[in-house]
Structures are given as structure tokens and as C-alpha cells.
Design a protein around this motif. Sequence first.
Motif: not given
Length: 320
Positions: A196-207
Motif C-alpha cells: 500500500l506504499a502507492f507513491p513508492q510503487l509509482v516511483e519504482a515501477y517497471d512496466a
Amino acid sequence: MIDMPPLHFAEVNGIRMGYYDSGPISDTPPMLLCHGWPELAFSWRHQIKALAAAGIRVIAPDQRGFGATDRPEHVEDYDIAHLTADLVGLLDHLQIDRAIFVGHDWGGFVVWQMPLRYPDRVAGVVGINTPHLARAPVDPIAIYRKRFGDTMYVVQFQDSQEPDRIFAENVATTFEVFMRKPMPLAPGVAAARPNLAFPQLVEAYDAAKDRRLPILTDEEKQVFVETYTETGFTGGINWYRNITRNWEHSADLDHTVRVPALMIMAEHDAVLPPSMADGMERLVPDLEKHLVRDSGHWTQQEKPDEVSALLIAWRRRRFG
């Protein structure tokens, strides 16, 4: 916009609100659709088309802080008193006495509050994924912090403007992360606890490493991306920044919903699981429940035909 009726504007409760209105104006009570975060009235594009085609008047606003609607400066301008009064103001503008309020995600929380605060303006309520709950015994933010820790997105939203910046600097990635179907589970395998750490998920995202299927076409995603590139995310995040305020101001509110109600649950929603609706009947005596199989959180977009059919059938059964 894709499959959307013309955009209208109304001066309501001190703001300019953008909204869509479709279907026969003589139909009553109309269904007023309330989106969640990070969404828009556009999230209801499938239901707007289906309900109007079925002869039901449907109204879908961009709510306060979102899309074509004003984004006031002060955090306190986004509390539940303002959000519910906005919808009453829209009814007044359209000269509508009562409506059926339908809400998903944060919009679900708002619509469950409508019959508590404005019972004479509410014919019925439909919650999609979001259940109606009793008032928490303590500040909900304290509960979230204790249960999920400081990185849980709702907690993060309280403590800084950093999430607003992260999402605003990564708009396309934000919708790549959020607007996907959950991974199917093998029989008997329980879902893992969501990150649920959504901001960090977005920053680290690799499609390239994401095996989940998108729920939006490229054209649909572009509507969200273009809109949020213009507006940012702070207006919607400010709804979360009023959770404590809303809780404090609800101590004397009777939480019983005394109108016909429908609860549509999504089998694989990790944030608002169907189990959250267990026991709702104690607070919502006239309640029907339906479970949408094989759907994650974005139910009206993941399973649009099923959601639209449920809304139409319930509306006809209960209101003619």
C-alpha cells in the motif's frame, strides 16, 4: 471525450462543477454517479451509456478537486460536509428533488453519507466496492498507521505533500500502476497482502515486469493522463486529508441508512475486499448484495456490462 455526453457546468456550493447528464429528463429518480480517486466522471462512461439507453436518467459529476470541477485551495474545503453539499447543490441546480446516489471507492463513502445528512434528497444508495461502516472507535488514521505503518498511502497523504509531487511528475506511470486487473490466483491460494506504499510503487515501477493486464485502452488512458497532467492530484488527495476531521464531526450522526440500498462487491479487490461488507445489514436494513467475480478494484471499468446490468435491474425492481 470517448462515449461521453456533452459537458455541462453548474455553480454549486461555492464552486463551479462540471457534470454529464444523459437519458430522458422525465425519468425519476435519476441515478447520480460519484467516482473515486484517482478517477473522473469518465470512469462511468460505460454505465452512462448503458443506463441512458435503458431509459434511465444518469448524472455524473467530476467531483470537487477533480477534472473539470474547481479545486479550492484549503484542505478543509474537501471535508465530507462540502462533498455532500456539492451533490445537493447539483440537485438544486437541476431542479431534482431526490436521486439514487451511486458511488465507487471514495465516491462510495460520500454516497453512504448522503442519506445520513440529507435524507429528504435520497431515494436510494448503491455502493460499489465501498461498504457502509459504523463510525470507528478512534481516529481512522491512527488505525491505519498502527495496522499498516507509516508507508501506507493514506497515512503518507496526511504527513506531507511528497505523494502529490510523485504522482504529478509521473502521471502516465500512475495510471499504468493503478488501472490494471489483479493477477489471477490459483485455486486455494490466498492473495498476498497488498503493498500500500502507492507513491513508492509509482516511483519504482517497471512496466516490463508487470504481468497484470491493463483495463484501459490507450485512448482511454490518455483521457486520464491529459486531465491529471492539467489538474494534478492534490484536490483528490485532500479528501484523504479530511478523514480525521470527518471522523471528529460525525460523533453525533446516526449511521443507519433508511433507504433501499445495493452493495456491489468485487471478488479480488485487495483494498476494499468483499469481507468488509459483512454485517452491513445491521446499519442498512433494506440491503441487497451482489458479488462481481473476477474483478479487482476498478469494478465499473473492469466489468462494465455486469455492473450496468445490476444497476438497471435493481433500479427497475425497486423504483419502476
